[in-house]
Motif scaffolding. Structure first.
Motif, PDB file in Angstrom:
ATOM      1  N   LEU A 139       0.811  -1.223   0.000  1.00  0.00           N
ATOM      2  CA  LEU A 139       0.000   0.000   0.000  1.00  0.00           C
ATOM      3  C   LEU A 139       0.847   1.277   0.000  1.00  0.00           C
ATOM      4  O   LEU A 139       0.589   2.192  -0.787  1.00  0.00           O
ATOM      5  N   PRO A 140       1.868   1.389   0.865  1.00  0.00           N
ATOM      6  CA  PRO A 140       2.676   2.615   0.799  1.00  0.00           C
ATOM      7  C   PRO A 140       3.379   2.784  -0.540  1.00  0.00           C
ATOM      8  O   PRO A 140       3.605   3.920  -0.984  1.00  0.00           O
ATOM      9  N   ALA A 141       3.722   1.664  -1.191  1.00  0.00           N
ATOM     10  CA  ALA A 141       4.429   1.768  -2.472  1.00  0.00           C
ATOM     11  C   ALA A 141       3.546   2.354  -3.562  1.00  0.00           C
ATOM     12  O   ALA A 141       4.062   2.901  -4.552  1.00  0.00           O
ATOM     13  N   LEU A 142       2.234   2.279  -3.409  1.00  0.00           N
ATOM     14  CA  LEU A 142       1.339   2.843  -4.421  1.00  0.00           C
ATOM     15  C   LEU A 142       1.378   4.363  -4.441  1.00  0.00           C
ATOM     16  O   LEU A 142       1.055   4.981  -5.451  1.00  0.00           O
ATOM     17  N   GLY A 143       1.743   4.967  -3.303  1.00  0.00           N
ATOM     18  CA  GLY A 143       1.826   6.416  -3.231  1.00  0.00           C
ATOM     19  C   GLY A 143       0.490   7.115  -3.303  1.00  0.00           C
ATOM     20  O   GLY A 143       0.418   8.286  -3.712  1.00  0.00           O
ATOM     21  N   LEU A 144      -0.583   6.430  -2.917  1.00  0.00           N
ATOM     22  CA  LEU A 144      -1.911   7.032  -2.960  1.00  0.00           C
ATOM     23  C   LEU A 144      -2.098   8.004  -1.814  1.00  0.00           C
ATOM     24  O   LEU A 144      -1.664   7.742  -0.689  1.00  0.00           O
ATOM     25  N   GLN A 145      -2.747   9.114  -2.093  1.00  0.00           N
ATOM     26  CA  GLN A 145      -2.989  10.116  -1.066  1.00  0.00           C
ATOM     27  C   GLN A 145      -4.041   9.595  -0.083  1.00  0.00           C
ATOM     28  O   GLN A 145      -5.070   9.053  -0.480  1.00  0.00           O
ATOM     29  N   GLY A 146      -3.778   9.787   1.195  1.00  0.00           N
ATOM     30  CA  GLY A 146      -4.711   9.354   2.226  1.00  0.00           C
ATOM     31  C   GLY A 146      -4.455   7.961   2.756  1.00  0.00           C
ATOM     32  O   GLY A 146      -5.069   7.556   3.755  1.00  0.00           O
ATOM     33  N   VAL A 147      -3.604   7.190   2.097  1.00  0.00           N
ATOM     34  CA  VAL A 147      -3.282   5.845   2.574  1.00  0.00           C
ATOM     35  C   VAL A 147      -2.345   5.961   3.763  1.00  0.00           C
ATOM     36  O   VAL A 147      -1.323   6.651   3.694  1.00  0.00           O
ATOM     37  N   PRO A 148      -2.651   5.317   4.898  1.00  0.00           N
ATOM     38  CA  PRO A 148      -1.776   5.427   6.070  1.00  0.00           C
ATOM     39  C   PRO A 148      -0.417   4.815   5.801  1.00  0.00           C
ATOM     40  O   PRO A 148      -0.277   3.856   5.033  1.00  0.00           O
ATOM     41  N   ASP A 150       1.729   4.410   8.656  1.00  0.00           N
ATOM     42  CA  ASP A 150       2.179   3.855   9.926  1.00  0.00           C
ATOM     43  C   ASP A 150       2.152   2.329   9.851  1.00  0.00           C
ATOM     44  O   ASP A 150       1.135   1.723   9.487  1.00  0.00           O
ATOM     45  N   ALA A 151       3.268   1.699  10.187  1.00  0.00           N
ATOM     46  CA  ALA A 151       3.374   0.246  10.051  1.00  0.00           C
ATOM     47  C   ALA A 151       2.405  -0.486  10.969  1.00  0.00           C
ATOM     48  O   ALA A 151       1.861  -1.537  10.603  1.00  0.00           O
ATOM     49  N   ALA A 152       2.156   0.044  12.174  1.00  0.00           N
ATOM     50  CA  ALA A 152       1.230  -0.606  13.091  1.00  0.00           C
ATOM     51  C   ALA A 152      -0.190  -0.592  12.531  1.00  0.00           C
ATOM     52  O   ALA A 152      -0.933  -1.578  12.640  1.00  0.00           O
ATOM     53  N   VAL A 153      -0.574   0.523  11.913  1.00  0.00           N
ATOM     54  CA  VAL A 153      -1.912   0.623  11.314  1.00  0.00           C
ATOM     55  C   VAL A 153      -2.041  -0.335  10.132  1.00  0.00           C
ATOM     56  O   VAL A 153      -3.056  -1.035   9.974  1.00  0.00           O
ATOM     57  N   LEU A 154      -1.029  -0.383   9.286  1.00  0.00           N
ATOM     58  CA  LEU A 154      -1.076  -1.270   8.130  1.00  0.00           C
ATOM     59  C   LEU A 154      -1.093  -2.737   8.560  1.00  0.00           C
ATOM     60  O   LEU A 154      -1.852  -3.540   8.001  1.00  0.00           O
ATOM     61  N   GLY A 155      -0.265  -3.072   9.543  1.00  0.00           N
ATOM     62  CA  GLY A 155      -0.260  -4.448  10.033  1.00  0.00           C
ATOM     63  C   GLY A 155      -1.583  -4.822  10.678  1.00  0.00           C
ATOM     64  O   GLY A 155      -2.104  -5.921  10.469  1.00  0.00           O
TER      65      GLY A 155
END
Length: 286
Positions: A139-148, A150-155
């Motif tokens: 998800l972070p690699a997509l570079g989309l605006q608004g995507v969290p 924080d690793a804890a949130v993503l996990g």
């Protein structure tokens, strides 16, 4: 005169039977305790007498290392607890909504039902750790605006997606276990389909699925350690940091003790609820 419960007198045969049951209970309990002590003594003796025990004791059961690492591991464990407490209610909501969507029979809702089936099939089929990697790094690699970011949130989000699929199937099984006559009786009283589901079917289904839900949440608590693969400093990650500094694995024991201290009471509570539900289903049970 009819005898009342206060005037009932136990017969000699009944008293003798009760004494025999008490003696049998004491004897069985004593045998169980003795056999357990002997078994533990044999296992511990075999481990301690093994040639590699001194090295294992130093690397895995070092008291000094345990005292040094435990505060940091405990601090990291609160991250596991927070992820668990935040993910659990979201999983319940998602699981229930997906289960309800799978139960829709109106052709108009076929796309929604198909989407629910696809969700459960896909996210139950992907290993949880792989899903954590895909969400945490993808998800972070997509570079989309608004995507969290924080690793804890993503996990935690990955755990929600994975366990939401399992919980949805638990809810669906509970709903399907309610006899169709319950729904028919509710409709005959003038309730709509939605009202019958809300007031008749769901309350019974939820009571039935509490034990398996608690089992899933015990697994969820352990799997919160997977977010450490994204760099989140939780209990397992903190233990890994200490072990890499000292080349001693005792900090992992500290993390294991913390997880066990949380999951074992939950497991015993689950067993208690399952036993109580079984007694209620038995004839004359309460």
């Amino acid at each position: 005169m009819t005898a009342t419960p206060e005037t009932w007198v136990k017969s000699e045969r009944q008293l003798a039977r009760e004494r025999a049951h008490r003696r049998a209970g004491i004897r069985n309990g004593s045998l169980a305790a003795a056999s357990t002590i002997v078994f533990l003594a044999v296992v511990v003796g075999g481990v301690v007498a093994s040639p590699g025990w001194p090295s294992v004791q130093d690397k895995f059961f070092n008291w000094g290392e345990l005292k040094a690492a435990f505060p940091d591991v405990l601090s990291g464990f609160w991250m596991n607890v927070r992820i668990f407490l935040l993910a659990e209610p979201v999983i319940l909501v998602i699981g229930l909504l997906v289960a309800l969507a799978r139960g829709l029979r109106n052709p108009l809702f076929f796309p929604l039902r198909a989407l629910a089936v696809l969700y459960t099939d896909v996210f139950r089929g992907i290993p949880t750790i792989l899903l954590v990697f895909m969400i945490g790094f993808g998800l972070p690699a997509l570079g989309l605006q608004g995507v969290p970011t924080d690793a804890a949130v993503l996990g935690g989000g990955a755990l929600v997606l994975s366990y939401g699929a399992y919980v949805a199937e638990v809810f669906r099984a509970g709903i399907d276990s309610i006899h169709p006559s319950q729904r028919s009786a509710a409709r005959s009283l003038g309730l709509s389909q939605a009202q019958a589901l809300r007031f008749v079917v769901l309350p019974q289904a939820v009571r039935r699925v509490v034990p398996p839900l608690l089992n899933d949440f015990a697994s969820l608590q352990k799997d919160t350690a997977l977010v450490g693969t994204l760099g989140v400093v939780e209990a397992l990650r903190q233990a890994q940091i200490h072990s890499s500094d000292t080349f001693n694995y005792t900090p992992y024991l500290a993390a294991a003790v913390l997880f066990v201290a949380l999951t074992v009471p939950m497991a015993r509570f689950t067993d208690h609820l399952a036993a109580r539900a079984e007694r209620r289903r038995a004839p004359g049970g309460k």
